[in-house]
Scaffold this motif. Structure first.
Motif, PDB file in Angstrom:
ATOM      1  N   ALA A  68       0.827  -1.211   0.000  1.00  0.00           N
ATOM      2  CA  ALA A  68       0.000   0.000   0.000  1.00  0.00           C
ATOM      3  C   ALA A  68       0.860   1.259   0.000  1.00  0.00           C
ATOM      4  CB  ALA A  68      -0.936   0.003   1.194  1.00  0.00           C
ATOM      5  N   PHE A  69       1.973   1.235   0.720  1.00  0.00           N
ATOM      6  CA  PHE A  69       2.857   2.398   0.730  1.00  0.00           C
ATOM      7  C   PHE A  69       3.518   2.603  -0.626  1.00  0.00           C
ATOM      8  CE2 PHE A  69       2.536   2.422   5.373  1.00  0.00           C
ATOM      9  CZ  PHE A  69       2.539   3.783   5.624  1.00  0.00           C
ATOM     10  N   ALA A  70       3.813   1.518  -1.326  1.00  0.00           N
ATOM     11  CA  ALA A  70       4.327   1.654  -2.692  1.00  0.00           C
ATOM     12  C   ALA A  70       3.267   2.297  -3.580  1.00  0.00           C
ATOM     13  CB  ALA A  70       4.730   0.291  -3.247  1.00  0.00           C
ATOM     14  N   ALA A  71       2.001   1.878  -3.400  1.00  0.00           N
ATOM     15  CA  ALA A  71       0.900   2.429  -4.178  1.00  0.00           C
ATOM     16  C   ALA A  71       0.626   3.887  -3.833  1.00  0.00           C
ATOM     17  CB  ALA A  71      -0.365   1.603  -3.976  1.00  0.00           C
ATOM     18  N   LEU A  72       0.839   4.274  -2.566  1.00  0.00           N
ATOM     19  CA  LEU A  72       0.616   5.651  -2.143  1.00  0.00           C
ATOM     20  C   LEU A  72       1.410   6.621  -3.008  1.00  0.00           C
ATOM     21  CD1 LEU A  72      -0.425   7.784  -0.073  1.00  0.00           C
ATOM     22  CD2 LEU A  72       1.621   7.274   1.285  1.00  0.00           C
ATOM     23  N   VAL A  73       2.637   6.249  -3.308  1.00  0.00           N
ATOM     24  CA  VAL A  73       3.509   7.106  -4.109  1.00  0.00           C
ATOM     25  C   VAL A  73       3.267   6.901  -5.605  1.00  0.00           C
ATOM     26  CG1 VAL A  73       5.902   7.752  -4.590  1.00  0.00           C
ATOM     27  CG2 VAL A  73       5.252   6.998  -2.289  1.00  0.00           C
ATOM     28  N   ALA A  74       3.254   5.639  -6.031  1.00  0.00           N
ATOM     29  CA  ALA A  74       3.243   5.347  -7.464  1.00  0.00           C
ATOM     30  C   ALA A  74       1.894   5.554  -8.133  1.00  0.00           C
ATOM     31  CB  ALA A  74       3.708   3.912  -7.695  1.00  0.00           C
ATOM     32  N   THR A 246      -3.608   8.522  -2.390  1.00  0.00           N
ATOM     33  CA  THR A 246      -4.207   8.189  -1.098  1.00  0.00           C
ATOM     34  C   THR A 246      -5.369   7.212  -1.236  1.00  0.00           C
ATOM     35  OG1 THR A 246      -3.548  10.310  -0.145  1.00  0.00           O
ATOM     36  CG2 THR A 246      -5.349   9.150   0.953  1.00  0.00           C
ATOM     37  N   ALA A 247      -6.144   7.331  -2.296  1.00  0.00           N
ATOM     38  CA  ALA A 247      -7.290   6.427  -2.482  1.00  0.00           C
ATOM     39  C   ALA A 247      -6.820   4.989  -2.633  1.00  0.00           C
ATOM     40  CB  ALA A 247      -8.092   6.843  -3.708  1.00  0.00           C
ATOM     41  N   THR A 248      -5.803   4.771  -3.464  1.00  0.00           N
ATOM     42  CA  THR A 248      -5.273   3.418  -3.643  1.00  0.00           C
ATOM     43  C   THR A 248      -4.640   2.923  -2.352  1.00  0.00           C
ATOM     44  OG1 THR A 248      -4.825   3.955  -5.956  1.00  0.00           O
ATOM     45  CG2 THR A 248      -3.799   1.971  -5.076  1.00  0.00           C
ATOM     46  N   PHE A 249      -3.955   3.824  -1.645  1.00  0.00           N
ATOM     47  CA  PHE A 249      -3.364   3.462  -0.356  1.00  0.00           C
ATOM     48  C   PHE A 249      -4.448   3.006   0.617  1.00  0.00           C
ATOM     49  CE2 PHE A 249      -2.283   4.662   4.004  1.00  0.00           C
ATOM     50  CZ  PHE A 249      -1.108   3.950   4.177  1.00  0.00           C
ATOM     51  N   ILE A 250      -5.538   3.759   0.679  1.00  0.00           N
ATOM     52  CA  ILE A 250      -6.629   3.395   1.583  1.00  0.00           C
ATOM     53  C   ILE A 250      -7.198   2.030   1.203  1.00  0.00           C
ATOM     54  CG2 ILE A 250      -8.999   3.963   2.257  1.00  0.00           C
ATOM     55  CD1 ILE A 250      -8.181   6.927   2.049  1.00  0.00           C
ATOM     56  N   MET A 251      -7.384   1.793  -0.094  1.00  0.00           N
ATOM     57  CA  MET A 251      -7.922   0.512  -0.556  1.00  0.00           C
ATOM     58  C   MET A 251      -7.032  -0.645  -0.122  1.00  0.00           C
ATOM     59  SD  MET A 251      -9.353   1.103  -4.393  1.00  0.00           S
ATOM     60  CE  MET A 251      -9.615  -0.665  -4.558  1.00  0.00           C
ATOM     61  N   GLN A 252      -5.717  -0.479  -0.327  1.00  0.00           N
ATOM     62  CA  GLN A 252      -4.808  -1.587  -0.037  1.00  0.00           C
ATOM     63  C   GLN A 252      -4.501  -1.705   1.448  1.00  0.00           C
ATOM     64  OE1 GLN A 252      -1.384  -1.908  -2.564  1.00  0.00           O
ATOM     65  NE2 GLN A 252      -2.527  -1.459  -4.417  1.00  0.00           N
ATOM     66  N   ALA A 253      -4.227  -0.565   2.105  1.00  0.00           N
ATOM     67  CA  ALA A 253      -3.906  -0.611   3.535  1.00  0.00           C
ATOM     68  C   ALA A 253      -5.117  -1.054   4.348  1.00  0.00           C
ATOM     69  CB  ALA A 253      -3.425   0.756   4.014  1.00  0.00           C
ATOM     70  N   SER A 254      -6.290  -0.644   3.907  1.00  0.00           N
ATOM     71  CA  SER A 254      -7.490  -1.036   4.639  1.00  0.00           C
ATOM     72  C   SER A 254      -7.714  -2.541   4.567  1.00  0.00           C
ATOM     73  CB  SER A 254      -8.719  -0.306   4.091  1.00  0.00           C
ATOM     74  OG  SER A 254      -8.992  -0.689   2.761  1.00  0.00           O
ATOM     75  N   GLU A 255      -7.147  -3.181   3.532  1.00  0.00           N
ATOM     76  CA  GLU A 255      -7.254  -4.633   3.456  1.00  0.00           C
ATOM     77  C   GLU A 255      -6.637  -5.280   4.687  1.00  0.00           C
ATOM     78  OE1 GLU A 255      -8.824  -6.544   1.460  1.00  0.00           O
ATOM     79  OE2 GLU A 255      -9.440  -5.097  -0.056  1.00  0.00           O
TER      80      GLU A 255
END
Length: 455
Positions: A68-74, A246-255
């Motif tokens: 998720a942190f990788a997705a937050l940036v990328a 942030t949206a992708t981060f929320i999706m993945q981190a919330s998993e």
């Protein structure tokens, strides 16, 4: 490879989507093998395979947080780089690439330290029991060392795909996955390392992929080059990328948060077999979601580039085609899962009792999967046009507003409390898709009308 810098704005949409989506879907499916292959091999370890599988399943929340942190940036940086490419401002696009690289290095260092120091405590909080904590901690301690490889591979590969080099992005994943498949049995069985061997195989494989990505982005064939002078944090360029991601981060981190809630609730109403089934269900859901995300990511460079170029007609046409393809896939996969759930369960375990328990749970858990083509198409298009606010609303609604409370509410409403926990997923999905479709209909038209008015 001399790629025309304007091909995303000139080639036919259908041809572009095939060229970009097919390799990206293959890459997503292969990428899933990193965790799936580990679980298959671990689940078949003689004697304690079932407990080892459950232990590694408990690691999933932490692994998802790293991704998720990788997705937050990328996932924010890559679309914004594509938008600037559409504006013919390659200098700014390269500065975004360099800034995201610098941020990923910093995040990797922080995550590695946290995982090495506190992974055992986190795993216990995430649902590990006395029977499974040994396996979970052994896996996670080794996986933590390779955090930087995961961050850079996932993060920088998004910038390769965003330029339209989907086949190169696919090769990044193939290199790591093939290496993982080869190394897993050697380390797990040949060297008798068990779950530690699975973790070591994974980080070495990710390391190979990381080398490949860096060589391409610093080589002569890329359109956007990773340059030393651009590896710095420029708030004016990077903070909007983080906001969009942030949206992708929320999706993945919330998993990970959702996984903790599922595991704790299942332990309350069931036992280790219910948590073990959840590991299988989450793996099947990954199988369902990753190709959808691959199709959407294939469309992202087309949408972002043409949005930056103010070509609203091509933006609309890309979304319509994306929606059709995503819906066809989600409906087809839903039908297969409903008809043959046992086939999916037996991939992960030979335990007859676990398979028997998983079959009805899988049918329930994936009950609203057929609608998910709508969710993914709308959500990725929000990201592709830089609509950070809308993408965050959609992500928060599905996971935190709906699914999280339903995990605890549904067992109070249904007689079979264990299966009621799994029911929370389709109920949340059906409501979320409806709300997303309404929001998208309003906001997408508004964004394109604004773009047309500026012309």
């Amino acid at each position: 490879m001399n790629q025309d810098k304007t091909f995303l704005g000139t080639e036919p949409i259908g041809k572009l989507l095939r060229q970009l989506a097919i390799p990206t879907v293959i890459a997503q499916l292969v990428n899933m093998l990193y965790n799936i292959v580990d679980r298959i091999y671990i689940g078949h370890i003689p004697g304690d395979g079932d407990l080892a599988l459950t232990g590694v399943g408990v690691c999933l929340p932490l692994i998802l947080i790293v991704s998720a942190f990788a997705a937050l940036v990328a996932s924010g940086g890559a679309p914004r780089a594509s938008i600037y490419m559409g504006k013919q401002d390659h200098d700014t696009a390269e500065k975004i690439l360099g800034g995201c690289f610098a941020l990923q290095l910093a995040v990797s260092a922080l995550l590695t330290a946290v995982l090495l120091l506190w992974s055992r405590d986190l795993l216990l909080a995430f649902g590990a029991s006395e029977n499974t904590i040994g396996y979970a901690a052994s896996y996670m301690q080794i996986y933590a060392v390779g955090t930087v490889f995961v961050q850079l591979t996932l993060g920088l590969n998004a910038f390769i795909t965003a330029q339209g080099f989907a086949k190169i992005g696919m090769r990044t994943v193939l290199i790591g996955a093939v290496a993982n498949i080869v190394l897993d049995p050697i380390f797990i069985y040949g060297l008798h390392m068990g779950v530690r061997g699975a973790a070591l195989a994974t980080i070495l494989s990710q390391g190979l992929s990381c080398i490949w990505v860096l060589r391409f982005l610093t080589g002569p064939k890329t359109l956007l080059r990773l340059k030393k002078e651009n590896v710095r944090f420029r708030p004016a360029l990077i903070l909007p990328c983080v906001a969009l991601g942030t949206a992708t981060f929320i999706m993945q981190a919330s998993e990970s948060v959702i996984s903790v809630c599922f595991n704790s609730s299942l332990l309350k109403y069931g036992d280790d077999i219910a948590v073990g089934a959840m590991t299988i269900l989450s793996s099947v859901m990954q199988f369902a979601m990753l190709p959808l995300q691959g199709i959407a990511q294939g469309a992202q460079p087309i949408t972002s580039y043409n949005y930056g170029a103010r070509n609203t007609q091509r933006v609309r046409k890309t979304f319509r085609l994306l929606l059709k393809v995503c819906l066809c896939y989600s409906v087809a996969l839903w039908a297969v899962i409903q008809l043959c759930p046992g086939a999916f369960a037996r991939i992960f375990t030979p335990n007859a009792a676990l398979v028997a328990f998983t079959v009805p749970a899988l049918r329930i858990y994936c009950g609203a999967l057929f609608l998910f083509g709508i969710q993914i198409a709308c959500q990725m298009t929000f990201v592709s046009i830089g609509a950070a606010g809308c993408s965050i609303i959609v992500a928060v609604l599905r996971k935190f507003v709906l699914l999280l409370p339903l995990i605890y509410l549904m067992p109070r409403l249904l007689a079979d409390q264990t299966m009621a926990v799994y029911t929370a997923e389709p109920v949340a999905d059906a409501i979320a898709v409806t709300c997303t479709a309404i929001l998208f209909t309003v906001q997408f038209r508004k964004a394109l009308r604004k773009l047309d008015a500026e012309d």
